[in-house]
Design an enzyme around this catalytic site. Structure first.
Site, PDB file in Angstrom:
ATOM      1  N   SER A 184      -4.214  19.413  27.398  1.00  0.00           N
ATOM      2  CA  SER A 184      -4.012  18.001  27.082  1.00  0.00           C
ATOM      3  C   SER A 184      -4.803  17.171  28.078  1.00  0.00           C
ATOM      4  O   SER A 184      -4.921  17.533  29.243  1.00  0.00           O
ATOM      5  CB  SER A 184      -2.520  17.683  27.181  1.00  0.00           C
ATOM      6  OG  SER A 184      -2.334  16.299  27.467  1.00  0.00           O
ATOM      7  N   LYS A 187       0.074  21.277  30.103  1.00  0.00           N
ATOM      8  CA  LYS A 187       0.153  21.736  28.725  1.00  0.00           C
ATOM      9  C   LYS A 187      -0.863  22.774  28.333  1.00  0.00           C
ATOM     10  O   LYS A 187      -1.997  22.792  28.782  1.00  0.00           O
ATOM     11  CB  LYS A 187       0.048  20.546  27.769  1.00  0.00           C
ATOM     12  CG  LYS A 187       1.240  19.640  27.949  1.00  0.00           C
ATOM     13  CD  LYS A 187       1.700  18.974  26.721  1.00  0.00           C
ATOM     14  CE  LYS A 187       1.897  19.879  25.541  1.00  0.00           C
ATOM     15  NZ  LYS A 187       2.050  19.041  24.354  1.00  0.00           N
ATOM     16  N   HIS A 227      17.507  30.910   7.316  1.00  0.00           N
ATOM     17  CA  HIS A 227      17.783  29.470   7.418  1.00  0.00           C
ATOM     18  C   HIS A 227      17.450  28.947   8.813  1.00  0.00           C
ATOM     19  O   HIS A 227      18.047  27.988   9.278  1.00  0.00           O
ATOM     20  CB  HIS A 227      19.251  29.153   7.114  1.00  0.00           C
ATOM     21  CG  HIS A 227      19.766  29.820   5.871  1.00  0.00           C
ATOM     22  ND1 HIS A 227      19.747  29.231   4.636  1.00  0.00           N
ATOM     23  CD2 HIS A 227      20.278  31.066   5.683  1.00  0.00           C
ATOM     24  CE1 HIS A 227      20.251  30.064   3.738  1.00  0.00           C
ATOM     25  NE2 HIS A 227      20.568  31.190   4.353  1.00  0.00           N
ATOM     26  N   GLU A 273      -2.063  25.689  14.960  1.00  0.00           N
ATOM     27  CA  GLU A 273      -1.824  24.393  14.297  1.00  0.00           C
ATOM     28  C   GLU A 273      -2.937  24.072  13.301  1.00  0.00           C
ATOM     29  O   GLU A 273      -2.695  23.605  12.191  1.00  0.00           O
ATOM     30  CB  GLU A 273      -1.752  23.274  15.334  1.00  0.00           C
ATOM     31  CG  GLU A 273      -0.577  23.381  16.282  1.00  0.00           C
ATOM     32  CD  GLU A 273      -0.690  22.369  17.417  1.00  0.00           C
ATOM     33  OE1 GLU A 273      -1.227  22.740  18.475  1.00  0.00           O
ATOM     34  OE2 GLU A 273      -0.297  21.222  17.233  1.00  0.00           O
TER      35      GLU A 273
END
Ligand code: ARG
Length: 460
Positions: free
Chosen positions: A277, A283, A156, A290
């Protein structure tokens, strides 16, 4: 351009219709299989004395010439000739003269396209297997390196029990191993030679189908001509297998995205498989994960497209079936791209060792151990669960992060027979190694699975 089927037509095809019905933009990628299939068919026609040996030789020379023209970029595909088959056949007649028109004897584009696509998918299945093997080896190597890394295991998405990182990685190896098995199994149904089915009823010539199968290395020939030209289940099965594979990758991607966030900080992905980025200089984004996660959606979409395409189609061949190719090609391309990048990302990832204090400091990962301790000493498990729950609540109320921070006196107040040996149960390492059932996360069991995968990967 004169159409090979133009005999009964008086009017020109409308230009919109021509564009609409053409598939050559995308099916030209089948050219090598189309030529290979045509050469086998042609040799068989000569062997069966349906055409003369000299004619067959001429045609084969022409076909090889066309292959070279295509490979060197000199061949001009023409949409007026619809598909890869008619483009090649027209050019053949240009090169070798009217004898080129004998190639199509006993054959239809309906069985020809099935042959091409089966040859293509057989080849691509092997390519995908190769990339999958590479990924699996990378995963195995990481598992071997991380036997002594312990991470929180989740259910969970809540901290549940500690596990070895290798155990977690080997779980993915199990999934991907089944994916490889499924793709191999699919090959049995891909590897069936359809030529001889012709349009739908079977050819009207005494073709030696087994000979064509032998030349093209097919272990089996189709048993029913209508089935051979009308079904695409081998393709749908491939797309289903690809979807399952992508589903597995997407789960792993999701974890890598989370794990590389500073909140988790379980892994550092290599610069080679991350991007920056344009605005935030600090970043480093897990784009490979992704994008793989995202591309899973289009692979599912392709599967659903094919199922919808086939739904309620009457027998045998229908032009609808031309629409199967883009979904199939996109699936193959997407899966190959994902496997290649994903394999590199795994190979170059650096899994971090999580300090024990961090594992102990949140989530009460050893709570089940305390319940087991009590149960082993005769307390019914339900009651043991309750006592441990109270201990957890006491920790939370008093601002302590781990059950091992409770004193023996506090524990005894909850169950008088607690002894100091409870603290051995509450160590992270001890907790992991007590999961010593076959398939569990104890070091001994994980090493057993590492040895098993070492053998499996060597045999492949
Ligand atoms: N381009 C067609 C396809 O992809 C080949 C078969 C066409 N057959 C026909 N009778 N028009 O399915």
């Amino acid at each position: 351009m004169k159409k090979p089927w133009g005999g009964r037509f008086k009017k020109k095809t409308d230009s919109a219709m021509e564009r609409f019905s053409a598939s050559v933009d995308y099916d030209q990628r089948l050219y090598a299989y189309d030529i290979e299939g045509s050469i086998a068919h042609c040799k068989m026609l000569a062997k069966c004395k349906i055409i003369a040996a000299a004619e067959s030789k001429k045609i084969v020379v022409g076909l090889n010439k066309i292959r070279k023209e295509i490979e060197s970029g000199r061949f001009v595909f023409d949409a007026a000739l619809e598909d890869v088959h008619m483009n090649i056949e027209s050019r053949l007649i240009e090169i070798v003269g009217p004898v080129g028109g004998k190639l199509h004897t006993g054959r239809s584009r309906n069985d020809q396209i099935c042959l091409d696509v089966r040859l293509y998918l057989r080849h691509e299945t092997c390519e995908i297997q190769r990339l999958l093997q590479r990924l699996n080896r990378a995963l195995f190597a990481q598992a071997k390196k991380t036997v002594d890394h312990i991470i929180p295991g989740y259910t969970h998405m809540q901290r549940a029990q500690p596990v070895r990182l290798a155990h977690h990685l080997l779980a993915y190896l199990e999934m991907l191993g089944r994916d490889a098995d499924r793709l191999w199994d699919n090959l049995k149904r891909i590897d069936v030679m359809p030529l001889g089915a012709a349009a739908l009823a079977g050819a009207g010539y005494p073709l030696d189908r087994a000979y064509v199968a032998k030349l093209l290395k097919f272990p089996e020939i189709s048993h029913n001509s209508m089935d051979a030209v009308g079904d695409r289940d081998f393709m749908i099965e491939f797309c289903a297998n690809a979807s399952i594979l992508m589903m597995h990758l997407s789960r792993f991607c999701e974890e890598l995205v989370l794990w590389s966030a500073s909140e988790f900080d379980f892994v550092e992905l290599s610069d080679a498989f991350t991007t920056g980025s344009s605005i935030m200089p600090q970043k480093k984004n897990p784009d490979a994960a992704e994008l793989t996660r995202a591309k899973t959606g289009r692979v599912y979409g392709n599967l659903v497209s094919l199922l919808a395409l086939m739904k309620s189609l009457p027998m045998a061949y229908n032009r609808d079936l031309q629409e199967d190719k883009e979904a199939l090609f996109d699936t193959v391309d997407t899966v190959k791209d994902c496997l290649e990048v994903f394999g590199g990302m795994i190979q170059s990832a650096r899994f971090k060792k999580i300090p024990v204090q961090r594992l102990e400091s949140a989530g009460f990962l050893t709570a089940t151990e305390m319940a087991d301790y009590l149960a082993e000493r005769g307390v019914p498990f339900r009651q043991a669960h309750e006592i441990t729950g109270k201990a957890v609540a006491l920790c939370i109320e008093s601002g302590r992060q781990s059950l091992s921070e409770l004193s023996l006196a506090e524990l005894k107040a909850m169950w008088p027979k607690f002894k100091a040996d409870i603290f051995d149960y509450l160590t992270i390492e001890g907790c992991v190694d007590r999961k010593n059932v076959y398939g569990g996360t104890a070091r001994k069991q994980v090493m057993k699975q590492i040895a098993r995968w070492e053998r499996k990967l060597k045999n492949n």
